[in-house]
Design an enzyme around this catalytic site. Structure first.
Site, PDB file in Angstrom:
ATOM      1  N   TYR A 204     -23.944   7.121 -28.815  1.00 56.76           N
ATOM      2  CA  TYR A 204     -23.634   5.828 -28.197  1.00 56.76           C
ATOM      3  C   TYR A 204     -23.948   4.690 -29.174  1.00 56.76           C
ATOM      4  O   TYR A 204     -23.115   3.806 -29.401  1.00 56.76           O
ATOM      5  CB  TYR A 204     -24.469   5.672 -26.917  1.00 56.76           C
TER       6      TYR A 204
HETATM    7  N1  LIG Z   1     -23.721  -1.256 -18.155  1.00 55.26           N
HETATM    8  C1  LIG Z   1     -24.471  -1.411 -19.229  1.00 55.26           C
HETATM    9  O1  LIG Z   1     -25.718  -1.377 -19.163  1.00 55.26           O
HETATM   10  C2  LIG Z   1     -23.838  -1.653 -20.568  1.00 55.26           C
HETATM   11  C3  LIG Z   1     -24.664  -2.113 -21.610  1.00 55.26           C
HETATM   12  C4  LIG Z   1     -24.097  -2.320 -22.856  1.00 55.26           C
HETATM   13  C5  LIG Z   1     -22.756  -2.064 -23.072  1.00 55.26           C
HETATM   14  N2  LIG Z   1     -21.987  -1.613 -22.049  1.00 55.26           N
HETATM   15  C6  LIG Z   1     -20.588  -1.317 -22.326  1.00 55.26           C
HETATM   16  O2  LIG Z   1     -19.750  -2.046 -21.465  1.00 55.26           O
HETATM   17  C7  LIG Z   1     -18.558  -1.300 -21.208  1.00 55.26           C
HETATM   18  C8  LIG Z   1     -18.308  -1.227 -19.711  1.00 55.26           C
HETATM   19  O3  LIG Z   1     -19.404  -0.563 -19.102  1.00 55.26           O
HETATM   20  P1  LIG Z   1     -19.596  -0.525 -17.518  1.00 55.26           P
HETATM   21  O4  LIG Z   1     -21.012  -0.851 -17.267  1.00 55.26           O
HETATM   22  O5  LIG Z   1     -18.531  -1.300 -16.849  1.00 55.26           O
HETATM   23  O6  LIG Z   1     -19.389   1.045 -17.281  1.00 55.26           O
HETATM   24  P2  LIG Z   1     -18.673   1.808 -16.065  1.00 55.26           P
HETATM   25  O7  LIG Z   1     -19.064   3.214 -16.186  1.00 55.26           O
HETATM   26  O8  LIG Z   1     -18.928   1.085 -14.784  1.00 55.26           O
HETATM   27  O9  LIG Z   1     -17.113   1.624 -16.426  1.00 55.26           O
HETATM   28  C9  LIG Z   1     -16.521   2.249 -17.517  1.00 55.26           C
HETATM   29  C10 LIG Z   1     -15.061   2.475 -17.187  1.00 55.26           C
HETATM   30  O10 LIG Z   1     -14.443   3.104 -18.319  1.00 55.26           O
HETATM   31  C11 LIG Z   1     -13.518   4.048 -17.807  1.00 55.26           C
HETATM   32  N3  LIG Z   1     -13.226   5.078 -18.815  1.00 55.26           N
HETATM   33  C12 LIG Z   1     -14.071   6.041 -19.284  1.00 55.26           C
HETATM   34  N4  LIG Z   1     -13.428   6.855 -20.131  1.00 55.26           N
HETATM   35  C13 LIG Z   1     -12.153   6.398 -20.205  1.00 55.26           C
HETATM   36  C14 LIG Z   1     -11.001   6.827 -20.904  1.00 55.26           C
HETATM   37  N5  LIG Z   1     -11.018   7.911 -21.692  1.00 55.26           N
HETATM   38  N6  LIG Z   1      -9.848   6.125 -20.749  1.00 55.26           N
HETATM   39  C15 LIG Z   1      -9.796   5.046 -19.936  1.00 55.26           C
HETATM   40  N7  LIG Z   1     -10.871   4.590 -19.234  1.00 55.26           N
HETATM   41  C16 LIG Z   1     -12.028   5.274 -19.368  1.00 55.26           C
HETATM   42  C17 LIG Z   1     -14.191   4.637 -16.573  1.00 55.26           C
HETATM   43  O11 LIG Z   1     -13.257   5.255 -15.694  1.00 55.26           O
HETATM   44  C18 LIG Z   1     -14.850   3.390 -15.971  1.00 55.26           C
HETATM   45  O12 LIG Z   1     -13.994   2.762 -15.021  1.00 55.26           O
HETATM   46  C19 LIG Z   1     -18.755   0.075 -21.866  1.00 55.26           C
HETATM   47  O13 LIG Z   1     -18.091   0.085 -23.106  1.00 55.26           O
HETATM   48  C20 LIG Z   1     -20.254   0.151 -22.069  1.00 55.26           C
HETATM   49  O14 LIG Z   1     -20.614   0.958 -23.145  1.00 55.26           O
HETATM   50  C21 LIG Z   1     -22.502  -1.411 -20.793  1.00 55.26           C
END
Ligand SMILES: NC(=O)c1ccc[n+]([C@@H]2O[C@H](COP(=O)([O-])OP(=O)(O)OC[C@H]3O[C@@H](n4cnc5c(N)ncnc54)[C@H](O)[C@@H]3O)[C@@H](O)[C@H]2O)c1
Length: 243
Positions: free
Chosen positions: A150
C-alpha cells in the site's frame, strides 16, 4: 460550506461507490457537474442520486478503454478525473507478503490510476482543459509498517502525479494528489483493529478524518481555480504529515 463552481463540467470518479469517491461524487453533483462513477462494485443508490454509474475494473486496459468510450458517448467529453479506487491489501511484514497480494495492490492503486489517467488525458489536451485528482495516502510519504505494498503504491501515485504535472504544465491540464491519513470509510474494515488503532494514534488531532473533509479538498483541486498548482501533494492528515 463553500460553493465551488463545477457548473457544466463532466466529472469521472473511479471508486465512486466507495466512501471518499461517493462523497466527492455527491459534492461535485451539488456543485453543478455531471458525474460518472467507474467502480467494479457499483451501488444502486448512486444511480438514484443522479450519478451515472458504470461497472469498471480499472486494472483492465480493455475495461477502461470501453468505459472511456461509453462515457464520451454519453457526455461528450471528460473535464475532471478523480482516481479514488483503491485497496489496502493485507497487513503483513514484507517477509510474509504473498506476491499475488502485492501485485493486486499495485494493479488497483497504481496501474489503475495510470490506465484511467492515460485514457482521459489525450482528450483533455485536445480540449485544452482538464483536472486530474489522485488519491494517494500519508502512507506513501511515511511508509507504514506492515503496509508495504500500500505504501509503495501510494508513493508511486505521488511520483506519477509529479511526472504528469510536469508533462502537462504547458496546457491547462492540472494533476494533483491528496495524501489523507485515516478517514472513516469501509476501507478501514480491510485492516485489523490493532492497525487502525496504531494509525489513529499517529494523528495529532486525535480523530480520523471524514469523507466530506476529503471531498472539500478534492473539489478545489478539480476546479478551474486550481490553475497555478500542479504535480503537488496535499496533506489531509489531522496534522500527521508536516512535510
Ligand atoms: N479511508 C482511508 O483511511 C484512506 C486513507 C488514505 C487514502 N485513502 C485512499 O482513498 C481512496 C478511496 O478510499 P475509500 O476510503 O473511499 O475506500 P473504499 O473502500 O470505501 O472505496 C474504494 C472503492 O474502490 C473500488 N474499487 C476497488 N477495486 C477496484 C477496481 N479494480 N476497479 C474499480 N473500482 C475498484 C471499490 O469497489 C470501492 O467502491 C483509496 O485510493 C484509498 O487508498 C483512503
Amino acid at each position: 460550506m463553500n460553493q465551488i463552481d463545477l457548473g457544466g463540467k463532466i466529472v469521472v470518479i473511479t471508486g465512486g461507490a466507495g466512501g471518499i469517491g461517493q462523497a466527492i461524487a455527491q459534492r461535485a453533483l451539488a456543485s453543478g457537474a455531471s458525474v460518472c462513477s467507474w467502480d467494479n462494485a457499483p451501488t444502486a443508490a448512486q444511480a438514484t442520486a443522479g450519478i451515472a454509474s458504470m461497472q469498471v475494473d480499472i486494472t483492465s486496459e480493455a475495461a477502461v478503454t470501453a468505459a472511456y468510450a461509453d462515457t464520451i458517448a454519453k457526455f461528450g467529453r471528460i473535464d475532471v478525473l478523480v482516481n479514488s479506487a483503491g485497496i489496502t491489501g493485507p497487513t503483513l511484514t514484507v517477509q510474509d507478503y504473498p506476491l499475488d497480494a502485492w501485485l493486486k495492490v499495485m494493479a488497483i492503486n497504481l496501474t489503475g490510476t495510470f490506465l484511467c489517467s492515460r485514457a482521459v488525458v489525450g482528450g483533455m489536451v485536445q480540449n485544452g482543459y482538464g483536472r486530474i485528482v489522485n488519491m494517494a495516502s500519508v502512507a506513501g510519504k511515511e511508509g507504514n509498517p506492515l503496509q508495504s505494498a500500500y505504501s509503495a503504491s501510494k508513493a508511486a501515485v505521488i511520483a506519477l502525479t509529479k511526472s504528469m504535472g510536469k508533462e502537462l504544465a504547458k496546457v491547462d491540464v492540472r494533476v494533483n494528489c491528496i495524501a489523507p491519513a485515516m478517514i472513516e470509510s469501509a476501507l478501514l474494515d480491510q485492516m485489523p483493529a490493532s492497525k487502525r488503532a496504531e494509525n489513529l494514534a499517529k494523528i495529532p488531532m486525535g480523530r480520523a478524518g471524514t469523507v466530506d473533509e476529503i471531498a472539500a479538498m478534492a473539489l478545489w483541486l478539480a476546479s478551474e481555480e486550481c490553475s497555478f498548482t500542479t504535480g503537488a501533494t496535499f496533506d489531509a492528515s489531522g496534522g500527521r504529515a508536516t512535510y
